[in-house]
Design an enzyme around this catalytic site. Structure first.
Site, PDB file in Angstrom:
ATOM      1  N   ARG A 145      -3.317   4.784  -2.144  1.00  0.00           N
ATOM      2  CA  ARG A 145      -3.148   3.449  -1.564  1.00  0.00           C
ATOM      3  C   ARG A 145      -2.837   2.386  -2.624  1.00  0.00           C
ATOM      4  NH1 ARG A 145      -5.578  -0.049   2.570  1.00  0.00           N
ATOM      5  NH2 ARG A 145      -6.609  -1.831   1.613  1.00  0.00           N
TER       6      ARG A 145
ATOM      7  N   GLU B 251       1.797   3.729   3.060  1.00  0.00           N
ATOM      8  CA  GLU B 251       2.275   3.173   4.338  1.00  0.00           C
ATOM      9  C   GLU B 251       3.798   3.209   4.374  1.00  0.00           C
ATOM     10  OE1 GLU B 251       0.151  -0.577   4.354  1.00  0.00           O
ATOM     11  OE2 GLU B 251      -1.776   0.441   4.227  1.00  0.00           O
TER      12      GLU B 251
ATOM     13  N   HIS C  31       2.661  -3.811   6.578  1.00  0.00           N
ATOM     14  CA  HIS C  31       1.691  -2.750   6.285  1.00  0.00           C
ATOM     15  C   HIS C  31       1.688  -1.785   7.463  1.00  0.00           C
ATOM     16  CE1 HIS C  31      -0.714  -4.518   2.835  1.00  0.00           C
ATOM     17  NE2 HIS C  31       0.056  -5.540   3.169  1.00  0.00           N
TER      18      HIS C  31
ATOM     19  N   GLU D  96       0.830  -5.123  10.809  1.00  0.00           N
ATOM     20  CA  GLU D  96       0.449  -3.703  10.743  1.00  0.00           C
ATOM     21  C   GLU D  96       1.326  -2.972  11.747  1.00  0.00           C
ATOM     22  OE1 GLU D  96      -1.769  -2.311   8.735  1.00  0.00           O
ATOM     23  OE2 GLU D  96      -2.920  -4.025   7.993  1.00  0.00           O
TER      24      GLU D  96
ATOM     25  N   HIS E  22       0.856  -1.188   0.000  1.00  0.00           N
ATOM     26  CA  HIS E  22       0.000   0.000   0.000  1.00  0.00           C
ATOM     27  C   HIS E  22       0.889   1.233   0.000  1.00  0.00           C
ATOM     28  CE1 HIS E  22      -3.420  -2.626   1.642  1.00  0.00           C
ATOM     29  NE2 HIS E  22      -3.598  -2.390   0.356  1.00  0.00           N
TER      30      HIS E  22
END
Ligand code: 0X9
Ligand code: ZN
Length: 424
Positions: free
Chosen positions: A237, A185, A307, A378, A182
């Site tokens: 994104r 990020e 991510h 994440e 993405h």
């Protein structure tokens, strides 16, 4: 002549800024659900096509953060009031955050330029520098690294996987790591670069990690999107491919993998942030990645995809709320890694702690490539927007994450090497 040249430069400068996305009047809200009812309302709310969800979770007490354009702001707030949903305004004007971040980046660049070494982890790097860094490693450490071209991005950038291997046995267990799926990020490519730098540039200290394990690492799998966030639109994104019959560009690469593709938590509308693509693997980037992985899959024992943000350690499935048959192992290894982060991360299956979303790379690695240990990490958020983790905090995040990676790698050694010795 001088006047013509300066006019030319001024118009070039103007052109390069003229089309940058302007987030004036965009707002960012946060809702932290206190009960099941609030949770349900949030799930419905975030389906609105014009809402850009930055982080979200199915768990009570975990924040959902989203950005809204000025055009729907009034309606949104009325609906929050009608539904009795308490919310915080995290950002009043997103554009000012973007401008602030630009200043921070410039200041960080000045600090970084005074230090030695190509990568300093004091700033977010551009794709050209990253490519240069990887290619340079092959010159400096030809015995242990190899750069494998796996294809090109939509806009023609090289997709290159760095293989780190101390040689010897061809059958070593391997770990596959990617970042930058993405575009916005930014902490993800930074983290993956730090892992590379530790494994290669700090080889002697980390040789235990490379002696018995091969590594395949690609820091930016969506380079077109990544560059676009640096030059044009900070919160982009997706990829940058052109879609048929619309001005909306890009596909969410993490909805584009060919495993239960587009079944749930993905969209068929090219204007959506979670557009699954015209077909599974419609994107050059995901197609190249998957073809490469299928060629080496028998060796890959662990997949980590980085991510941001929200501090979640997720394992499959994203396409169903059912847990994989070996979820206990997935959970145990993740919890061990979480210990080095003082258990700040929330551990669980994507569907159960985040949301349902099919077509993710983690699901495909496990479901199709047969890589049973497959995780989406994440990373921590920061700054005002979550994606604008200040450059001064890159160091702290990447170092901690590398410690987590060591735990994962330690488990792979334990499982695939020591056990083998015991059996023979
Ligand atoms: O939605 C995603 O693609 C990931 N979260 S993010 O905020 N970085 O966009 C989570 C993906 C989890 N995995 C699957 N759903 N398969
Ligand atoms: Zn992501």
């Amino acid at each position: 002549m001088f006047r013509i040249t300066s006019l030319f430069i001024i118009s070039l400068l103007y052109l390069s800024f003229a089309y940058q996305d302007d987030y004036s009047g965009y707002k960012v809200y946060q809702i932290v659900p206190n009960n099941e009812d609030e949770l349900k309302t949030i799930q419905i709310l975030i389906k609105h096509p014009q809402m850009d969800v930055w982080t979200s979770s199915k768990l009570i007490g975990h924040p959902t953060v989203f950005m809204v354009p000025p055009t729907i702001d009034y309606r949104l707030r009325s609906s929050l009031r009608v539904n009795n949903l308490p919310y915080d305004t995290l950002i009043e004007d997103v554009q000012s955050t973007v401008v602030n971040e630009k200043h921070e980046q410039a200041a960080a660049r000045r600090i970084a330029s005074k230090q030695n070494g190509l990568l300093t982890f004091k700033q977010y790097e551009r794709f050209d520098t990253i490519t240069w860094f990887l290619r340079n490693l092959t010159n400096l450490y030809p015995d242990i690294v190899q750069l494998i071209n796996i294809g090109k991005s939509y806009e023609g950038r090289d997709l290159e996987v760095l293989k780190i291997s101390s040689g010897g046995n061809e059958d070593k267990p391997a770990i596959f790591i990617d970042g930058g799926m993405h575009a916005r990020e930014w902490i993800s490519p930074a983290t993956v670069l730090y892992i590379i730098s530790q494994l290669v540039e700090n080889y002697s200290e980390n040789s235990a990690l490379t002696d018995n394990i091969d590594w395949y690492i690609i820091p930016v799998i969506n380079p077109d999107g990544y560059e676009y966030t640096h030059t044009m639109s900070r919160f982009w994104r997706k990829t940058r491919s052109v879609n048929l019959n619309t001005y909306c560009r890009g596909t969410d690469p993490n909805r584009n993998f060919d495993f239960h593709w587009n079944e749930v938590g993905a969209s068929s509308d090219p204007c959506d942030e979670i557009f699954a693509g015209s077909d599974a693997f419609s994107e050059r980037e995901t197609d190249a990645l998957s073809n490469f992985v299928l060629g080496v899959k028998q060796n890959i024992k662990l997949y980590l995809t980085f991510h941001s943000y929200g501090e979640y350690l997720l394992y499959p499935w994203g396409y169903t709320s059912a847990l994989p048959h070996d979820f206990f192992e997935l959970e145990t290894v993740a919890r061990r890694a979480n210990a080095v982060a003082n258990k700040r991360y929330t551990v669980g299956s994507s569907t159960n702690v985040l949301y349902s979303a099919a077509g993710g790379s983690d699901d495909w690695f496990k479901g199709v490539a047969g890589v049973n240990l497959s995780y989406t990490i994440e990373l921590p958020g920061g700054g005002l927007s979550g994606f604008d983790l200040p450059p001064s905090r890159i160091d702290e995040v990447v170092q901690e994450t590398f410690e987590m990676v060591k735990v994962f790698a330690g488990y792979i050694q334990e499982k695939f090497l020591y056990n083998r010795f015991l059996l023979h």
